[in-house]
Design a protein around this motif. Structure first.
Motif, PDB file in Angstrom:
ATOM      1  N   UNK A   1       0.611  25.129   6.128  1.00 39.11           N
ATOM      2  CA  UNK A   1       0.471  23.707   6.423  1.00 39.11           C
ATOM      3  C   UNK A   1      -0.400  23.487   7.648  1.00 39.11           C
ATOM      4  N   UNK A   2      -1.122  22.368   7.646  1.00 42.36           N
ATOM      5  CA  UNK A   2      -2.077  22.064   8.702  1.00 42.36           C
ATOM      6  C   UNK A   2      -2.023  20.574   9.027  1.00 42.36           C
ATOM      7  N   UNK A   3      -1.979  20.271  10.297  1.00 39.15           N
ATOM      8  CA  UNK A   3      -2.044  18.873  10.719  1.00 39.15           C
ATOM      9  C   UNK A   3      -3.486  18.400  10.613  1.00 39.15           C
ATOM     10  N   UNK A   4      -3.694  17.318   9.886  1.00 40.16           N
ATOM     11  CA  UNK A   4      -5.061  16.817   9.732  1.00 40.16           C
ATOM     12  C   UNK A   4      -5.059  15.337   9.407  1.00 40.16           C
ATOM     13  N   UNK A   5      -5.779  14.591  10.191  1.00 42.36           N
ATOM     14  CA  UNK A   5      -6.051  13.186   9.918  1.00 42.36           C
ATOM     15  C   UNK A   5      -7.395  13.137   9.205  1.00 42.36           C
ATOM     16  N   UNK A   6      -7.402  12.742   7.926  1.00 41.47           N
ATOM     17  CA  UNK A   6      -8.635  12.796   7.128  1.00 41.47           C
ATOM     18  C   UNK A   6      -9.714  11.864   7.642  1.00 41.47           C
TER      19      UNK A   6
ATOM     20  N   UNK B   1       2.383  15.251   2.402  1.00 42.04           N
ATOM     21  CA  UNK B   1       3.697  15.146   3.034  1.00 42.04           C
ATOM     22  C   UNK B   1       4.691  14.298   2.259  1.00 42.04           C
ATOM     23  N   UNK B   2       4.224  13.548   1.244  1.00 43.91           N
ATOM     24  CA  UNK B   2       5.141  12.707   0.479  1.00 43.91           C
ATOM     25  C   UNK B   2       4.475  12.285  -0.830  1.00 43.91           C
ATOM     26  N   UNK B   3       5.256  11.602  -1.670  1.00 44.02           N
ATOM     27  CA  UNK B   3       4.719  10.992  -2.875  1.00 44.02           C
ATOM     28  C   UNK B   3       4.038  11.941  -3.832  1.00 44.02           C
ATOM     29  N   UNK B   4       2.883  11.508  -4.347  1.00 47.75           N
ATOM     30  CA  UNK B   4       2.154  12.287  -5.350  1.00 47.75           C
ATOM     31  C   UNK B   4       1.720  13.631  -4.783  1.00 47.75           C
TER      32      UNK B   4
ATOM     33  N   UNK C   1       1.556  14.529   9.442  1.00 47.93           N
ATOM     34  CA  UNK C   1       2.888  14.935   9.901  1.00 47.93           C
ATOM     35  C   UNK C   1       3.142  16.401   9.531  1.00 47.93           C
ATOM     36  N   UNK C   2       2.726  17.298  10.396  1.00 44.76           N
ATOM     37  CA  UNK C   2       2.848  18.721  10.097  1.00 44.76           C
ATOM     38  C   UNK C   2       4.299  19.169   9.987  1.00 44.76           C
ATOM     39  N   UNK C   3       5.191  18.544  10.769  1.00 45.50           N
ATOM     40  CA  UNK C   3       6.595  18.953  10.729  1.00 45.50           C
ATOM     41  C   UNK C   3       7.199  18.710   9.349  1.00 45.50           C
ATOM     42  N   UNK C   4       6.753  17.663   8.655  1.00 41.54           N
ATOM     43  CA  UNK C   4       7.226  17.390   7.297  1.00 41.54           C
ATOM     44  C   UNK C   4       6.702  18.444   6.335  1.00 41.54           C
TER      45      UNK C   4
ATOM     46  N   UNK D   1       8.641  21.722   6.767  1.00 38.99           N
ATOM     47  CA  UNK D   1       9.958  21.653   6.136  1.00 38.99           C
ATOM     48  C   UNK D   1       9.836  21.799   4.628  1.00 38.99           C
ATOM     49  N   UNK D   2       8.836  21.126   4.056  1.00 41.80           N
ATOM     50  CA  UNK D   2       8.603  21.227   2.612  1.00 41.80           C
ATOM     51  C   UNK D   2       8.297  22.674   2.217  1.00 41.80           C
ATOM     52  N   UNK D   3       7.410  23.328   2.959  1.00 39.15           N
ATOM     53  CA  UNK D   3       7.033  24.707   2.656  1.00 39.15           C
ATOM     54  C   UNK D   3       8.232  25.651   2.750  1.00 39.15           C
TER      55      UNK D   3
END
Length: 255
Positions: free
Chosen positions: A57-62, A14-17, A38-41, A44-46
């Motif tokens: 995109x998939x919401x996932x807490x690793x 969702x951000x950075x690298x 943050x799936x909404x981010x 938007x990126x996609x």
């Protein structure tokens, strides 16, 4: 390695690298499965991605094993398989012993170490049976020594690097590649919080180019920039008394 039509799973996208790497993979023609909390981010990126390729995109807490299992299952339904897993999720807390918190340590290790391990657990059965696949784990050049106020982060990255090294040796007979990424300072929301001067601070786009090119060449380790990489090699062999003296000095503040 030709990345065209390879199915690439990216955590922490969702951000950075992670976000920058997703763009590079898209430019290479890869099919991309993005995961983050943050799936909404991600959506938007996609939607704004200039290169036209297949992106989901998939919401996932690793840190949540059940979420990891469910997301991986869904990615296989949607894409059929995963060829490359770039395990990039990470957190960092700068805190001194005066602010010591085991909760911060737990969050750091759960994300930076178990976040990799949780995905490796679901990937291994398929990768080993197919005798194919690439696992890319993002560690850090901070894995070299225990820097003040960064003990949890340094220790977690050291654990990640050692785990990936062990995994690489065990998976070699199965033709599964394991790549360790060890960046220096990259300008991301995580490093933006640092109050000290960060030498050779790199933009995410440049870091992503180095990482993706290293993956294409199937390097075992991708570490950069060169100056910091050489410096941490020296720090590893530096006598303890000298390292402790240098590390205890006040860092140069950011301007």
């Amino acid at each position: 390695m030709n990345l065209k039509n390879k199915v690439v799973l990216i955590t922490g996208a969702s951000s950075g690298i992670g976000e920058a790497i997703a763009k590079k993979f898209a430019q290479e023609g890869a099919l991309i499965a993005l995961t983050a909390r943050r799936k909404e981010v991600l959506d938007k990126f996609a939607a704004n991605l200039e290169v036209k390729t297949r992106v989901a995109s998939y919401k996932c807490d690793v840190t949540n094993v059940d979420e990891v299992k469910n997301v991986y299952r869904q990615i296989k339904i949607d894409f059929g398989k995963v060829d490359i897993a770039l395990l990039n999720s990470g957190v960092s807390f700068r805190s001194s012993v005066k602010e010591f918190s085991s909760e911060k340590a737990k969050v750091t290790f759960d994300t930076n170490v178990l976040g990799i391990i949780n995905f490796v657990e679901v990937l291994l059965p398929d990768f080993m049976s197919e005798r194919n696949g690439v696992i890319v784990g993002v560690s850090s050049l901070a894995d070299s020594r225990g820097f003040p106020k960064s003990g949890f982060y340094c220790a977690s990255k050291a654990a990640a690097s050692i785990f990936l090294e062990s995994l690489r040796i065990e998976l070699k007979p199965y033709n599964v590649k394991v790549i360790t990424v060890r960046p220096g300072f990259v300008k991301t929301p995580m490093t933006d919080k640092n109050e000290f001067f960060m030498p050779f601070l790199m933009e995410p786009d440049k870091a992503a180019s180095i990482i993706v090119n290293g993956i294409k060449k199937e390097k075992k380790r991708i570490q950069f920039p060169l100056a910091i990489s050489l410096a941490v090699r020296f720090l590893r062999i530096m006598p303890d008394f000298l390292f402790e003296f240098l590390a205890s000095r006040e860092p140069i503040p950011r301007k």
